[in-house]
Design an enzyme around this catalytic site. Sequence first.
Site, PDB file in Angstrom:
ATOM      1  N   GLY A  17       3.052   0.077  10.806  1.00  0.00           N
ATOM      2  CA  GLY A  17       4.517  -0.121  10.390  1.00  0.00           C
ATOM      3  C   GLY A  17       5.683   0.084  11.173  1.00  0.00           C
ATOM      4  N   ALA A  18       5.358  -0.132  12.427  1.00  0.00           N
ATOM      5  CA  ALA A  18       6.347   0.066  13.506  1.00  0.00           C
ATOM      6  C   ALA A  18       7.527  -0.982  13.335  1.00  0.00           C
ATOM      7  CB  ALA A  18       5.562   0.012  14.931  1.00  0.00           C
ATOM      8  N   SER A  19       7.310  -2.043  12.611  1.00  0.00           N
ATOM      9  CA  SER A  19       8.366  -2.921  12.806  1.00  0.00           C
ATOM     10  C   SER A  19       9.457  -2.795  11.931  1.00  0.00           C
ATOM     11  CB  SER A  19       7.627  -4.246  12.338  1.00  0.00           C
ATOM     12  OG  SER A  19       7.143  -4.358  11.024  1.00  0.00           O
ATOM     13  N   SER A  20       9.573  -1.664  11.120  1.00  0.00           N
ATOM     14  CA  SER A  20      10.509  -1.553  10.320  1.00  0.00           C
ATOM     15  C   SER A  20      10.625   0.049   9.850  1.00  0.00           C
ATOM     16  CB  SER A  20      10.362  -2.200   8.938  1.00  0.00           C
ATOM     17  OG  SER A  20      11.378  -2.168   8.018  1.00  0.00           O
ATOM     18  N   VAL A  63       0.278  -7.332  17.078  1.00  0.00           N
ATOM     19  CA  VAL A  63       0.633  -7.978  15.458  1.00  0.00           C
ATOM     20  C   VAL A  63      -0.767  -7.885  14.659  1.00  0.00           C
ATOM     21  CG1 VAL A  63       1.241 -10.113  14.244  1.00  0.00           C
ATOM     22  CG2 VAL A  63       2.324  -9.399  16.369  1.00  0.00           C
ATOM     23  N   TYR A 153       2.556   3.477  -7.018  1.00  0.00           N
ATOM     24  CA  TYR A 153       2.835   3.830  -5.680  1.00  0.00           C
ATOM     25  C   TYR A 153       2.520   5.424  -5.621  1.00  0.00           C
ATOM     26  CZ  TYR A 153       5.769   5.365  -1.724  1.00  0.00           C
ATOM     27  OH  TYR A 153       6.315   5.842  -0.768  1.00  0.00           O
ATOM     28  N   ALA A 155       0.423   7.262  -7.164  1.00  0.00           N
ATOM     29  CA  ALA A 155      -1.251   7.272  -7.131  1.00  0.00           C
ATOM     30  C   ALA A 155      -1.508   6.801  -5.722  1.00  0.00           C
ATOM     31  CB  ALA A 155      -1.591   6.554  -8.163  1.00  0.00           C
ATOM     32  N   LYS A 157      -0.146   7.333  -3.002  1.00  0.00           N
ATOM     33  CA  LYS A 157       0.012   8.564  -1.896  1.00  0.00           C
ATOM     34  C   LYS A 157      -0.479   9.634  -2.126  1.00  0.00           C
ATOM     35  CE  LYS A 157       3.122   6.215   0.493  1.00  0.00           C
ATOM     36  NZ  LYS A 157       2.903   5.698   1.933  1.00  0.00           N
TER      37      LYS A 157
HETATM   38  N1  LIG Z   1      11.884   4.962   2.883  1.00  0.00           N
HETATM   39  C1  LIG Z   1      11.540   6.165   2.056  1.00  0.00           C
HETATM   40  O1  LIG Z   1      12.523   6.738   1.491  1.00  0.00           O
HETATM   41  C2  LIG Z   1      10.095   6.596   2.238  1.00  0.00           C
HETATM   42  C3  LIG Z   1      10.070   7.916   1.325  1.00  0.00           C
HETATM   43  C4  LIG Z   1       8.821   8.530   1.589  1.00  0.00           C
HETATM   44  C5  LIG Z   1       7.669   7.961   1.855  1.00  0.00           C
HETATM   45  N2  LIG Z   1       7.939   6.525   2.652  1.00  0.00           N
HETATM   46  C6  LIG Z   1       6.710   5.907   3.230  1.00  0.00           C
HETATM   47  O2  LIG Z   1       7.190   5.892   4.496  1.00  0.00           O
HETATM   48  C7  LIG Z   1       6.432   4.565   5.121  1.00  0.00           C
HETATM   49  C8  LIG Z   1       7.509   3.666   5.772  1.00  0.00           C
HETATM   50  O3  LIG Z   1       8.547   3.420   4.604  1.00  0.00           O
HETATM   51  P1  LIG Z   1       9.834   2.688   5.241  1.00  0.00           P
HETATM   52  O4  LIG Z   1      10.881   2.769   3.994  1.00  0.00           O
HETATM   53  O5  LIG Z   1      10.214   2.735   6.548  1.00  0.00           O
HETATM   54  O6  LIG Z   1       9.342   1.096   4.710  1.00  0.00           O
HETATM   55  P2  LIG Z   1       9.590  -0.402   5.477  1.00  0.00           P
HETATM   56  O7  LIG Z   1      10.923  -0.277   6.129  1.00  0.00           O
HETATM   57  O8  LIG Z   1       9.500  -1.371   4.183  1.00  0.00           O
HETATM   58  O9  LIG Z   1       8.404  -0.735   6.572  1.00  0.00           O
HETATM   59  C9  LIG Z   1       7.035  -0.714   6.023  1.00  0.00           C
HETATM   60  C10 LIG Z   1       6.304  -1.302   7.230  1.00  0.00           C
HETATM   61  O10 LIG Z   1       5.087  -1.292   6.728  1.00  0.00           O
HETATM   62  C11 LIG Z   1       4.526  -2.575   7.219  1.00  0.00           C
HETATM   63  N3  LIG Z   1       3.638  -3.226   6.384  1.00  0.00           N
HETATM   64  C12 LIG Z   1       3.713  -3.472   5.162  1.00  0.00           C
HETATM   65  N4  LIG Z   1       2.554  -4.293   4.914  1.00  0.00           N
HETATM   66  C13 LIG Z   1       1.735  -4.420   5.811  1.00  0.00           C
HETATM   67  C14 LIG Z   1       0.434  -5.032   5.964  1.00  0.00           C
HETATM   68  N5  LIG Z   1      -0.065  -5.716   5.164  1.00  0.00           N
HETATM   69  N6  LIG Z   1      -0.159  -4.901   7.571  1.00  0.00           N
HETATM   70  C15 LIG Z   1       0.658  -4.253   8.254  1.00  0.00           C
HETATM   71  N7  LIG Z   1       1.832  -3.703   8.242  1.00  0.00           N
HETATM   72  C16 LIG Z   1       2.306  -3.826   6.928  1.00  0.00           C
HETATM   73  C17 LIG Z   1       5.763  -3.441   7.427  1.00  0.00           C
HETATM   74  O11 LIG Z   1       5.393  -4.427   8.412  1.00  0.00           O
HETATM   75  P3  LIG Z   1       5.829  -6.113   8.473  1.00  0.00           P
HETATM   76  O12 LIG Z   1       7.180  -5.981   7.759  1.00  0.00           O
HETATM   77  O13 LIG Z   1       5.947  -6.452   9.924  1.00  0.00           O
HETATM   78  O14 LIG Z   1       4.863  -6.731   7.732  1.00  0.00           O
HETATM   79  C18 LIG Z   1       6.672  -2.295   8.054  1.00  0.00           C
HETATM   80  O15 LIG Z   1       6.613  -2.082   9.310  1.00  0.00           O
HETATM   81  C19 LIG Z   1       5.899   3.936   3.676  1.00  0.00           C
HETATM   82  O16 LIG Z   1       4.444   4.371   3.882  1.00  0.00           O
HETATM   83  C20 LIG Z   1       6.502   4.603   2.705  1.00  0.00           C
HETATM   84  O17 LIG Z   1       5.728   4.624   1.706  1.00  0.00           O
HETATM   85  C21 LIG Z   1       9.119   6.107   2.757  1.00  0.00           C
END
Ligand SMILES: NC(=O)c1ccc[n+]([C@@H]2O[C@H](COP(=O)([O-])OP(=O)(O)OC[C@H]3O[C@@H](n4cnc5c(N)ncnc54)[C@H](OP(=O)(O)O)[C@@H]3O)[C@@H](O)[C@H]2O)c1
Length: 175
Positions: A17-20, A63, A153, A155, A157
């Site tokens: 998930g390094a792309s975002s 990738v 979601y 569940a 986690k």
């Molecule tokens: N943001 C929050 O407030 C928050 C709070 C608690 C926990 N989290 C958790 O933290 C993590 C990151 O959240 P974020 O907000 O940073 O999300 P995000 O910006 O949407 O990034 C999600 C990342 O997951 C990758 N991803 C999704 N589906 C994939 C797949 N099938 N194969 C490979 N990579 C995949 C995406 O890669 P591509 O786009 O390149 O596919 C992207 O790099 C998640 O697990 C989320 O549940 C987030």
Amino acid sequence: MVDNPFSLQGKTILVTGASSGIGRAISIACSRMGAKVVLTGRNKERLNSIFDSLSGNGCQMLVADLTSDEDVRALVGQLPLLDGVVYCAGIGQRLPCKMVMSQDVDEVMNINFKSNVLLQAALLKAKKIQKSSSIVFIASRAASSPSIGNAIYSASKGALISYARCLALELAPRL
Ligand SMILES: NC(=O)c1ccc[n+]([C@@H]2O[C@H](COP(=O)([O-])OP(=O)(O)OC[C@H]3O[C@@H](n4cnc5c(N)ncnc54)[C@H](OP(=O)(O)O)[C@@H]3O)[C@@H](O)[C@H]2O)c1
């Protein structure tokens, strides 16, 4: 000279998930602390731009769609020996329980839970994780803090946290 307790010099760390978002920030922070970071995600363009902002030498980007067995096999085959893994790839979902269908459960569980479990198994089988490595799963407070529309979601986690506890127990003798 006092050792820097935050140094990751000489360490190689895989970040999914390094792309975002959070994965991107973790990757940049780890590279600033001296790690060789291996970035993975599906979006090559975004991975490329994050790769360009990393510090130091020796970082890599690979990738992969982590829900594809074929991509996971190829990813594991290309990885160097790791000192750490940050499992950050994941998706959110908001859907009332009454509306949930089979594909909604699969979509969230496949990336938020199953992909982590299978990648971790593949890394262990391929002996890609050094003894005394750090393995970090990004879960969510949603696992223990209910909110409307967030059942699947939350569940996913909760399942990840339970899995991580068992994994820790199994791997503890390797330390
Ligand atoms: N943001 C929050 O407030 C928050 C709070 C608690 C926990 N989290 C958790 O933290 C993590 C990151 O959240 P974020 O907000 O940073 O999300 P995000 O910006 O949407 O990034 C999600 C990342 O997951 C990758 N991803 C999704 N589906 C994939 C797949 N099938 N194969 C490979 N990579 C995949 C995406 O890669 P591509 O786009 O390149 O596919 C992207 O790099 C998640 O697990 C989320 O549940 C987030």
